[in-house]
Write a protein that holds these residues in place. Structure first.
Motif, PDB file in Angstrom:
ATOM      1  N   THR A  36      -6.137  -3.914  -3.084  1.00  0.00           N
ATOM      2  CA  THR A  36      -4.911  -3.276  -2.596  1.00  0.00           C
ATOM      3  C   THR A  36      -5.077  -1.778  -2.409  1.00  0.00           C
ATOM      4  N   GLY A  95      -2.189  -1.256   9.593  1.00  0.00           N
ATOM      5  CA  GLY A  95      -1.221  -0.886   8.573  1.00  0.00           C
ATOM      6  C   GLY A  95      -1.862  -0.276   7.350  1.00  0.00           C
ATOM      7  N   PRO A 117      -2.627  -3.185   3.182  1.00  0.00           N
ATOM      8  CA  PRO A 117      -1.562  -4.196   3.122  1.00  0.00           C
ATOM      9  C   PRO A 117      -2.150  -5.583   2.912  1.00  0.00           C
ATOM     10  N   ARG A 118      -1.360  -6.448   2.350  1.00  0.00           N
ATOM     11  CA  ARG A 118      -1.789  -7.831   2.205  1.00  0.00           C
ATOM     12  C   ARG A 118      -1.885  -8.481   3.581  1.00  0.00           C
ATOM     13  N   PRO A 121       2.382 -10.424   3.971  1.00  0.00           N
ATOM     14  CA  PRO A 121       3.261  -9.890   2.931  1.00  0.00           C
ATOM     15  C   PRO A 121       4.061 -11.007   2.279  1.00  0.00           C
ATOM     16  N   THR A 161       8.084  -1.082  -1.544  1.00  0.00           N
ATOM     17  CA  THR A 161       7.930  -1.491  -0.146  1.00  0.00           C
ATOM     18  C   THR A 161       7.809  -3.006  -0.033  1.00  0.00           C
ATOM     19  N   THR A 162       7.089  -3.625  -0.958  1.00  0.00           N
ATOM     20  CA  THR A 162       6.944  -5.080  -0.952  1.00  0.00           C
ATOM     21  C   THR A 162       8.295  -5.762  -1.092  1.00  0.00           C
ATOM     22  N   GLU A 185       4.575   1.604   6.881  1.00  0.00           N
ATOM     23  CA  GLU A 185       3.967   0.656   5.952  1.00  0.00           C
ATOM     24  C   GLU A 185       4.715  -0.675   5.912  1.00  0.00           C
ATOM     25  N   ARG A 187       6.081  -4.093   6.629  1.00  0.00           N
ATOM     26  CA  ARG A 187       5.706  -5.210   7.495  1.00  0.00           C
ATOM     27  C   ARG A 187       6.698  -6.325   7.214  1.00  0.00           C
TER      28      ARG A 187
END
Length: 322
Positions: A36, A95, A117-118, A121, A161-162, A185, A187
């Motif tokens: 991450t 991203g 980013p994953r 998400p 953010t997540t 950031e 998504r």
């Protein structure tokens, strides 16, 4: 305090993320789907977070390599970093967020902080299955479905953010989401999302477009949900003003160590915008329907508290449990 343990890189990263060649020596690390964050601390080593806290990697970069990589990555993001402008933040195409600091500001050599980013998400349901919400799942779900204006608070890297992206993914597909960020950031898995990103001034000091202006521009775009990725300055005045004028379902995030610290944080941001503590309190109570505070404990992200803003006996901002 003892340093975290030294952890060698895992061999063989099958299923690696594509498009990492631009990161040079860091490419293999960033290809790991568990990574991450990657931190380059000048010539003092590389640290990697795979979701459980940063540990030192066995990769080493010489100071010259770290500097060259920082300059190249920032250029890929359309910016320029040098001794005259030694601190820069950019977003690369996938991203990936890259922050660089050069000497003499960075006393131990060029510093890089890279957030990845994953690949996908997490959705609201993913967070629920992980236990993120504890016993508050249905209350949070109703806040989104009823279009309550939300503020998400937490420390850096806590998952603000997540969580915000997961909440917005629950919005009706008929709604238009307008996202405003300093560095993009968010998504959001939603069919109708438009994103605005702030722009820094050029070397001559011209051409900058700040968050405050972007909030005002977004109001002309008929947003069904107006979202400010992070309140970090005078733009808090514009966000609260917008959410006080009939824009339901909006959201934003703010840095704070605990839910009890959020009023003081908003007062500090309000002062930057020329608002008194009493004025920011009245604006926040009217604009924000719920406060969600997130924490990261032992590498796990979780919802630590739900609150609502109220005025105390002095007319200042306070938080009570929701």
């Amino acid at each position: 305090m003892d340093a975290p343990p030294f952890v060698p890189r895992p061999p063989g990263l099958d299923g690696a993320r594509p498009g990492r060649d631009r990161f040079g020596a860091l490419g293999e690390l960033l290809a790991d789907p568990l990574v991450t964050d990657v931190f380059v601390n000048g010539g003092r080593g590389v640290w990697v977070d795979r979701g459980h806290g940063a540990v030192r990697d066995d990769l080493t970069l010489a100071e010259g390599e770290a500097r060259d990589l920082a300059v190249r990555l920032i250029a890929l993001g359309g910016r320029h970093v040098d001794e005259a402008t030694p601190c820069i933040d950019v977003r690369l195409g996938e991203g990936i967020r890259v922050h660089a600091v050069l000497p003499p500001i960075a006393t131990d050599g060029a510093l890089l902080s890279i957030r990845v980013p994953r690949a996908r998400p997490p959705s609201f349901d993913d967070l629920d299955r992980s236990g993120f919400f504890g016993g508050a799942t249905e209350r949070v779900r109703l806040l989104v479905d009823r279009r309550v204006n939300l503020l998400v608070s937490g420390a850096g890297g806590s998952g603000k953010t997540t969580l915000l992206a997961a909440l917005l993914s629950r919005a009706s597909p008929r709604e238009r989401l307008v996202l405003i960020e300093d560095v993009a950031e968010l998504r959001v898995d939603h069919p109708h999302v438009v994103s605005l990103e702030a722009r820094q001034p050029n070397l001559e000091g011209a051409g900058g477009v700040g968050l405050s202006r972007l909030v005002r521009e977004a109001l002309r775009m008929r947003p069904d949900r107006l979202v400010l990725g992070e309140c970090r300055g005078e733009e808090v005045r514009d966000l609260l003003g917008a959410l006080n004028t009939g824009h339901d379902g909006g959201a934003g995030t703010v840095h704070a160590n605990s839910i009890a610290d959020v009023p003081a944080r908003l007062e500090a941001l309000g002062a930057l915008a020329g608002l008194s503590p009493e004025a920011i309190a009245r604006q926040a109570v009217s604009a924000i329907g719920a406060l969600l505070h997130v924490e990261r404990v032992a590498g796990e992200h979780r919802l630590a508290g739900l609150g609502r803003f109220e005025l105390d006996s002095r007319g200042r901002l306070a938080v009570n449990a929701l």
